[in-house]
Scaffold this active site. Structure first.
Site, mmCIF file in Angstrom:
data_model
loop_
_atom_site.group_PDB
_atom_site.id
_atom_site.type_symbol
_atom_site.label_atom_id
_atom_site.label_comp_id
_atom_site.label_asym_id
_atom_site.label_seq_id
_atom_site.Cartn_x
_atom_site.Cartn_y
_atom_site.Cartn_z
ATOM 1 N N PRO A 51 0.825 -1.206 0.000
ATOM 2 C CG PRO A 51 0.138 -0.892 2.211
ATOM 3 C CD PRO A 51 0.972 -1.796 1.339
ATOM 4 N N GLY A 52 0.442 2.241 -0.764
ATOM 5 C CA GLY A 52 1.108 3.538 -0.747
ATOM 6 C C GLY A 52 0.118 4.580 -0.269
ATOM 7 C CB CYS B 74 2.235 30.577 -17.847
ATOM 8 S SG CYS B 74 2.901 31.927 -16.877
ATOM 9 C CD GLU B 75 0.956 24.389 -19.072
ATOM 10 O OE1 GLU B 75 -0.059 23.928 -19.635
ATOM 11 O OE2 GLU B 75 2.103 24.160 -19.449
HETATM 12 C C1 PLP Z 1 2.021 2.195 -7.255
HETATM 13 C C2 PLP Z 1 2.136 0.787 -6.807
HETATM 14 C C3 PLP Z 1 1.687 0.425 -5.545
HETATM 15 C C4 PLP Z 1 1.014 1.378 -4.600
HETATM 16 O O1 PLP Z 1 -0.226 1.798 -5.050
HETATM 17 P P1 PLP Z 1 -1.200 2.603 -4.062
HETATM 18 O O2 PLP Z 1 -2.417 2.832 -4.856
HETATM 19 O O3 PLP Z 1 -0.519 3.855 -3.705
HETATM 20 O O4 PLP Z 1 -1.454 1.731 -2.893
HETATM 21 C C5 PLP Z 1 1.888 -0.884 -5.152
HETATM 22 N N1 PLP Z 1 2.464 -1.794 -5.964
HETATM 23 C C6 PLP Z 1 2.900 -1.467 -7.197
HETATM 24 C C7 PLP Z 1 3.544 -2.490 -8.039
HETATM 25 C C8 PLP Z 1 2.737 -0.174 -7.667
HETATM 26 O O5 PLP Z 1 3.151 0.145 -8.900
#
Ligand code: PLP
Length: 435
Positions: free
Chosen positions: A289-290, A358-359
């Site tokens: 998870p990110g 500037c966009e």
């Molecule tokens: C980007 C990515 C994640 C994380 O995705 P989230 O939506 O931020 O949880 C995990 N695994 C892989 C391979 C990714 O490319």
């Protein structure tokens, strides 16, 4: 649950007023809550308790050294996608040995660096990459642990730019060719098949596609265990967060602001749907998870430069721009914008929220209704902790913004606003242009 809320009139991150941070460090500035990150991490881990679980934080969401260290302290490993991210893990004191190296285009130098750091596994996305890793491992006299990223061809039902698990995406190897790819991997002398990986997309707000993808690949995962004795299955990341009404939902607790029956996704829903499918495998389970871990843990604080009243339209011109937070311009993403000092006596304002770049695309929101704010006053974009600073650029020669980490009543500048000198440090005027 996040830790941004009004105390009286003033918006705080944990015990610290955002206006105090802006007064000291200026704007635009990202502010992160250490407690929110810890809560998210622990809650997700608890939802899958009982499994042999390893959370590999996808650090492309936010790779600032202080954030990486915080995750390392919490016990996380990392999902990294470049040699630079690997260097960040090492620089921040994270465990590279427990981390996984992903990405479709790893270079020779990155593979070498990954091997030298003894990463837990390479997540391989093509047969030529298998060959490349085998070759470099051979040169170094090492055995490279690998997993192949399989593409289960499910629709994550999210934005087209962040879906990755459909067969038309560049990611992974389609399930029907995956057996062949593993057979090829098994023949390379310098590779060791360690696991299997998938990741179907980002900002998923329903558990259904996760369940569908896991169910679809389960028989294959078991087959890999039998054939190659794999030790882990990485189910990727992708758990979504609340962007709409982010401030209000946080004080009640993440998606929890909704009545129980209407909650589309929580860590508990995710965990209870996946655990029964994953537990019988008898494998280590990796999560990547990110966004879920850091997204609601950060805000971008900005100052109103001008209130421009056009014909039938008002523009709120901020000192933050698309270069600081690109998600609205890039993904049409929604970020809630709130005043740093709340004044319920003021009327509502309907405005286009824009930056100075500037966009025409430098627009955070159209026809947004919010409390009226005036020149010089502060506002905050909610849910900006993921894919905010890491996607920032210097477009228009705007310095990279500052970053501050809050813990309780303490806060510290963890990344200084970029100076002009450091922006141009690598540049030079060539001799043939000297006069
Ligand atoms: C980007 C990515 C994640 C994380 O995705 P989230 O939506 O931020 O949880 C995990 N695994 C892989 C391979 C990714 O490319």
């Amino acid at each position: 649950m996040h830790h941004f809320s009004y105390v009286g009139q003033k918006l705080q991150c944990e015990g610290v007023e955002l206006s105090a941070i802006a007064a000291l460090h200026g704007t635009p500035t990202y502010v992160y809550s250490a407690q929110t990150i810890a809560d998210n991490y622990r809650r997700l881990a608890a939802s899958l308790s009982g499994l042999d679980l390893r959370i590999c934080y996808a650090m492309k969401a936010n790779s600032t050294l202080a954030i990486v260290r915080h995750f390392a302290n919490l016990g996380a490993a990392f999902d990294l996608v470049s040699g630079g991210e690997l260097q960040r893990v090492i620089a921040a004191g994270g465990r590279a040995q427990d981390s996984v190296f992903a990405g479709v285009g790893k270079t020779d130098a990155e593979i070498r660096r990954g091997l030298e750091a003894s990463v837990y596994s390479f997540h391989v996305e093509s047969e030529p990459e298998l060959e490349r890793i085998n070759h470099i491992a051979g040169q170094l006299g090492r055995i490279a642990p690998i997993a192949i990223r399989i593409n289960p061809d499910v629709d994550a039902q999210t934005h087209a730019k962040i879906t990755t698990g459909k067969s038309e995406n560049k990611f992974g190897i389609p399930l029907k060719f995956a057996a062949e790819a593993y057979a090829a991997a098994a023949k390379f002398p310098h590779l060791r098949i360690r696991g299997v990986q998938m990741h179907i997309g980002s900002q998923l707000t329903q558990v259904g596609p996760f369940v569908e993808a896991v169910k679809k690949v389960l028989p294959f995962v078991l087959e890999l265990k039998r054939l190659y004795g794999i030790e882990y299955f990485s189910v990727g990341g992708g758990i979504g967060i609340v962007y709409q009404d982010a401030l209000a939902s946080g004080s009640a607790g993440w998606w929890d602001a909704k009545p129980a029956g209407e909650r589309p996704l929580t860590p508990e829903i995710y965990g209870s749907a996946l655990k029964p499918l994953l537990a019988p495998l008898g494998l280590r389970i990796l999560l990547e998870p990110g966004r879920f871990l850091v997204g609601n843990a950060g805000v971008l604080v900005s100052r109103v430069e001008y209130v421009k009243r056009g014909q039938g339209k008002t523009f709120l011109i901020l000192d933050a721009a698309m270069n600081d937070l690109v998600r609205p311009a890039m993904y049409e993403a929604y970020h809630e914008l709130v005043p740093v000092v709340r004044d319920t006596a003021r009327p509502a304002l309907k405005a286009d929220i824009v930056g100075p770049v500037c966009e025409s695309g430098d627009c955070f929101a159209k026809d947004r209704v919010m409390q009226e704010v005036g020149e010089g006053e502060l506002v905050a974009f909610m849910s900006a902790g993921a894919y905010g600073y890491t996607m920032a650029s210097r477009y228009n020669t705007r310095a990279m913004p500052a970053e501050v980490l809050v813990s309780g009543n303490r806060f510290e500048l963890v990344n200084a606003r970029e100076s002009f000198d450091s922006m141009v440090a690598g540049e030079k005027i060539p001799g043939f242009l000297q006069r």
